[in-house]
Scaffold this motif. Structure first.
Motif, mmCIF file in Angstrom:
data_model
loop_
_atom_site.group_PDB
_atom_site.id
_atom_site.type_symbol
_atom_site.label_atom_id
_atom_site.label_comp_id
_atom_site.label_asym_id
_atom_site.label_seq_id
_atom_site.Cartn_x
_atom_site.Cartn_y
_atom_site.Cartn_z
ATOM 1 N N TYR A 35 0.815 -1.217 0.000
ATOM 2 C CA TYR A 35 0.000 0.000 0.000
ATOM 3 C C TYR A 35 0.850 1.269 0.000
ATOM 4 O O TYR A 35 0.339 2.372 0.094
ATOM 5 C CB TYR A 35 -0.924 0.046 1.227
ATOM 6 N N PRO A 85 -9.258 4.632 -0.244
ATOM 7 C CA PRO A 85 -7.804 4.853 -0.257
ATOM 8 C C PRO A 85 -7.100 3.602 -0.795
ATOM 9 O O PRO A 85 -7.368 2.484 -0.337
ATOM 10 C CB PRO A 85 -7.455 5.061 1.222
ATOM 11 N N LEU A 106 -6.797 3.972 5.548
ATOM 12 C CA LEU A 106 -6.306 2.928 4.644
ATOM 13 C C LEU A 106 -6.082 1.616 5.398
ATOM 14 O O LEU A 106 -6.519 0.551 4.957
ATOM 15 C CB LEU A 106 -4.996 3.392 3.987
ATOM 16 N N LYS A 164 -8.122 -3.767 -3.226
ATOM 17 C CA LYS A 164 -7.229 -2.628 -3.020
ATOM 18 C C LYS A 164 -5.953 -2.830 -3.822
ATOM 19 O O LYS A 164 -4.894 -2.357 -3.441
ATOM 20 C CB LYS A 164 -6.886 -2.491 -1.539
ATOM 21 N N LYS A 212 -3.394 3.752 -2.076
ATOM 22 C CA LYS A 212 -1.941 3.693 -1.905
ATOM 23 C C LYS A 212 -1.385 5.071 -1.589
ATOM 24 O O LYS A 212 -1.946 6.094 -1.990
ATOM 25 C CB LYS A 212 -1.310 3.180 -3.199
#
Length: 345
Positions: free
Chosen positions: A138, A194, A164, A239, A196
Motif C-alpha cells: 500500500y 484509499p 487505509l 485494493k 496507496k
C-alpha cells in the motif's frame, strides 16, 4: 567529461555544505562545467538517496514559501545510529509482542505512550510503514529524501494512513486554494477508497478509487486541506494497485508487457540507468537494444517515451503504439491550427 560517479559525489558534497533547490543545483553544476538537465539533477538525487548509508546520512527536503523545495544532507549523530529498517522492526515487533502478551490495562497504556513517543521521532516514511502494519504493497517510495511536513499536511497524511489500514472509505471535505481556484482540476465530493501512498520527487500523493465514477485518481497532499471518514469498505473490495511508470492513474485498464527498441545510442545510456523496477534489456543482432517492462500505461510513460523522439520504436503493445500515434497526430493538427490544445483536466 565527468563520470556519473563524479557528478553524484559533487552533488553530495554541495548538499553537505548547504541546502539547494534543483534550480540552484543545476546552475551551480553549470559553473563547474557539469552540463546536465534539471531532470537529470532529480535522477542524481534519487540515486544518491539509494546509495547513502541511512545510519550515517540522509537527504532531507524542506518546503518553503510557494511550495519551493530545498534539499540538503543531514548527518546523524555519532552517538545514535538508527536506520529506517531499525525503526520499522522495533515498532512492528513491539506491536506483535503486545498483542501476544497478557499485560494489564495500566501496562498497555504506559507502553502505548512510549511506543507513540518513539514512533513520532522516527522518520515519516518509517512511521507510514509501521502504521500500515507491514502492508507494504500500500506504500511505494522512490527514495528521494525525507520530507519535513508541516502540521496540517502531517494530519492529512496520518488520517489517510488510519483509514487505509482500517479498511475505510473517505471523503475530502476541503480542498486547497490551488484546486478551488482552478476549474480544470476536478473536486471529488463522493466516497473514495484509499488505495496507496506514493512518495515521489519529494512529495506525498494518494491514489484513491472513486466508487461513483469507478476510476482511480491521484492527488498530491498539498491539494487537500482536510479529509474525513465516510464509511466502512466491504471486505471483498479490491485494493490492488498495479505497477505503474510513475504515479498517475492508468489510461487503459490492466498491466501490459511493453517492448521498446532503441538504437545503440542512446540504448547504452538507457541500459545503465534505473527507470522502472521491472526493466529488462536484450541486445539484438542489428546492435539495437530492446527494453522490456511490465507496467500500466499512463501519462508519465507516454511523456518518457516522447522524450526520446525518433530514437525509439514501440514494438508492443498495440494499444500503446496506437495511443502514441493518436497523440502525435493531435500535435500536428494543433500546430497547424486545425485543433485546439487538449485539456486533460
Amino acid at each position: 567529461m565527468k563520470t556519473p560517479q563524479e557528478i553524484a559525489l559533487k552533488i553530495y558534497f554541495l548538499l553537505k555544505e548547504k541546502p539547494y533547490t534543483v534550480e540552484d543545483l543545476f546552475h551551480k553544476l553549470k559553473t563547474l562545467d557539469i552540463l546536465i538537465s534539471k531532470r537529470s539533477v532529480y535522477r542524481y538525487l534519487e540515486k544518491l538517496e539509494y546509495s547513502l548509508n541511512s545510519e550515517e546520512d540522509r537527504i532531507e527536503i524542506e518546503i518553503e514559501d510557494k511550495n519551493k523545495k530545498t534539499f540538503f544532507i543531514n548527518t546523524n549523530s555519532k552517538e545514535l545510529k538508527i536506520s529506517q529498517s531499525d525503526w520499522i522492526t522495533y515498532i512492528n515487533n513491539n506491536f506483535i509482542f503486545q498483542s501476544n502478551f497478557n499485560a494489564t490495562f495500566e501496562e498497555k497504556e504506559i507502553n502505548e505512550k512510549i511506543v507513540n513517543f518513539i514512533q513520532t521521532k522516527a522518520p515519516i516514511k518509517s512511521q507510514i510503514i509501521s502504521n500500515l502494519k507491514l502492508k507494504s504493497n500500500y506504500y511505494e517510495a522512490t527514495g528521494f529524501g525525507e520530507l519535513i511536513l508541516n502540521d496540517k499536511h502531517k494530519k492529512v497524511l496520518f488520517k489517510f494512513i488510519f483509514y487505509l489500514s482500517n479498511n475505510c472509505a473517505i471523503s475530502i471535505i476541503n480542498y486547497s486554494d490551488s484546486v478551488v481556484n482552478n476549474s480544470n482540476i476536478p473536486q471529488l465530493n463522493e466516497a473514495l477508497i484509499p488505495l496507496k501512498i506514493w512518495y515521489h520527487r519529494g512529495n506525498y500523493s494518494f491514489s484513491l478509487f472513486s466508487i461513483k465514477e469507478e476510476k482511480t485518481f491521484t492527488l498530491e497532499i498539498d491539494m487537500i486541506e482536510a479529509l474525513n471518514y465516510h464509511s466502512k469498505i466491504a471486505e471483498n473490495d479490491s485494493k490492488i494497485v498495479q505497477p505503474a511508470f510513475g504515479y498517475h492513474p492508468p489510461i487503459f485498464k490492466g498491466v501490459f508487457e511493453i517492448i521498446l527498441e532503441f538504437p545503440a545510442n542512446p540504448g547504452e545510456h538507457i541500459r545503465n540507468r534505473f527507470w522502472h523496477k521491472s526493466q529488462r534489456f536484450e541486445k539484438i543482432e542489428n546492435g539495437s537494444l530492446l527494453m522490456h517492462m511490465t507496467s500500466e500505461i499512463n501519462i508519465e510513460l507516454i511523456g518518457w517515451i516522447s522524450m526520446w523522439l525518433d530514437n525509439v520504436k514501440i514494438l508492443k503493445p498495440e494499444v500503446l503504439k496506437n495511443h502514441f500515434l493518436e497523440k502525435l497526430n493531435n500535435m500536428i493538427l494543433i500546430n497547424e491550427d486545425k485543433l485546439d490544445a487538449i485539456n486533460n483536466g
